[in-house]
Enzyme design. Sequence first.
Site, PDB file in Angstrom:
ATOM      1  N   ASP A  25     -15.528 -17.545  11.273  1.00  0.00           N
ATOM      2  CA  ASP A  25     -15.257 -16.342  12.073  1.00  0.00           C
ATOM      3  C   ASP A  25     -13.763 -16.029  12.100  1.00  0.00           C
ATOM      4  O   ASP A  25     -12.929 -16.933  12.035  1.00  0.00           O
ATOM      5  CB  ASP A  25     -15.790 -16.565  13.500  1.00  0.00           C
ATOM      6  CG  ASP A  25     -15.916 -15.261  14.267  1.00  0.00           C
ATOM      7  OD1 ASP A  25     -16.012 -14.197  13.633  1.00  0.00           O
ATOM      8  OD2 ASP A  25     -15.909 -15.318  15.507  1.00  0.00           O
ATOM      9  N   HIS A  42     -12.206 -10.047   4.902  1.00  0.00           N
ATOM     10  CA  HIS A  42     -13.387 -10.648   4.255  1.00  0.00           C
ATOM     11  C   HIS A  42     -13.030 -11.134   2.853  1.00  0.00           C
ATOM     12  O   HIS A  42     -13.455 -12.211   2.431  1.00  0.00           O
ATOM     13  CB  HIS A  42     -14.535  -9.637   4.199  1.00  0.00           C
ATOM     14  CG  HIS A  42     -15.027  -9.211   5.551  1.00  0.00           C
ATOM     15  ND1 HIS A  42     -15.290 -10.110   6.555  1.00  0.00           N
ATOM     16  CD2 HIS A  42     -15.285  -7.981   6.081  1.00  0.00           C
ATOM     17  CE1 HIS A  42     -15.702  -9.454   7.639  1.00  0.00           C
ATOM     18  NE2 HIS A  42     -15.700  -8.164   7.378  1.00  0.00           N
ATOM     19  N   LEU A 136     -22.698 -32.033  -3.934  1.00  0.00           N
ATOM     20  CA  LEU A 136     -22.772 -31.324  -2.651  1.00  0.00           C
ATOM     21  C   LEU A 136     -23.889 -30.276  -2.658  1.00  0.00           C
ATOM     22  O   LEU A 136     -24.021 -29.517  -3.620  1.00  0.00           O
ATOM     23  CB  LEU A 136     -21.422 -30.609  -2.411  1.00  0.00           C
ATOM     24  CG  LEU A 136     -21.343 -29.675  -1.202  1.00  0.00           C
ATOM     25  CD1 LEU A 136     -21.294 -30.479   0.101  1.00  0.00           C
ATOM     26  CD2 LEU A 136     -20.128 -28.757  -1.300  1.00  0.00           C
TER      27      LEU A 136
END
Length: 260
Positions: A25, A42, A136
């Site tokens: 955020d 963004h 991962l």
Amino acid sequence: MNNLDDIISRIDPTRLPRHVAIIMDGNGRWANQLGRPRSDGHAEGVSAVHRAVEFSSDMGIEYLTLYAFSTENWNRPQEEVDTLMYLIGWAIERELPDLIRNNVKIRLVGDIPRIPEDARRRLLNAEKATSHCTGLTLLMCLSYSSRWEIAEAARRLATQAAEGVISTSDITEELISANLATAGVPDPDLLIRTGGEERISNFLLWQIAYSELYFTPVLWPDFQKENYAEAILDYQNRERRFGKTSAQVQQKDADLEPNI
Ligand code: IPE
Ligand code: IPE
Ligand code: MG
């Protein structure tokens, strides 16, 4: 030794979180502070995603879950939604060779059919192209909300019960977990939220029952590997009691110590 190496040297590699989840955020505020459009925040956030994935992979963390776009985020101005969808599709395609090279397996979590066709195609392609990877596991939460996910699971289990495939007494915590979008993935050990808000915003409500929560004011585009490493250090300084007493937990740890 640089600052990152210094922090890493204080991390105990035998007590890493297996699963880290991040609420990314603060992109909009990052851009605002610089007098730039929110979309710049963004775009800059994509670099922070790259760093977080690389760091997780290098540290040997097994699962990284990133909250990239919530169900509620569909209510943002259409122009911002379009930018985000474009960026997500573009970024996943650009990162794909690197992800494959680093053995990262992508798993999409959320209401994927709702994603516009172009971005959806690139995302599904990345999921398929990394399905063989064994390093991962990167869970990308897109058009995701926890209440959506729990309602979906409830609908599925109710249908199975109505059809006689299961009986109501079969509905256990394990069966509910197995019907969530995160089925098969251990619950997050550590949940990080950047950007300063101290709330969960409809993220993994079921799965974070016993996760350690870490809130940082650092805005997502500014989130560096050092910040991530600090969060892990903080996590390692906590005692996870799972409802037990401190003495019980310490006794169990002592029992697990190798006797040499
Ligand atoms: C997080 O940053 C990205 C998404 C929610 C998609 P925000 O866009 O929420 O940034 P702030 O919170 O307005 O600063
Ligand atoms: C949470 O951030 C969702 C993501 C990071 C994708 P928001 O910015 O949407 O959360 P609220 O609205 O501040 O709770
Ligand atoms: Mg926000």
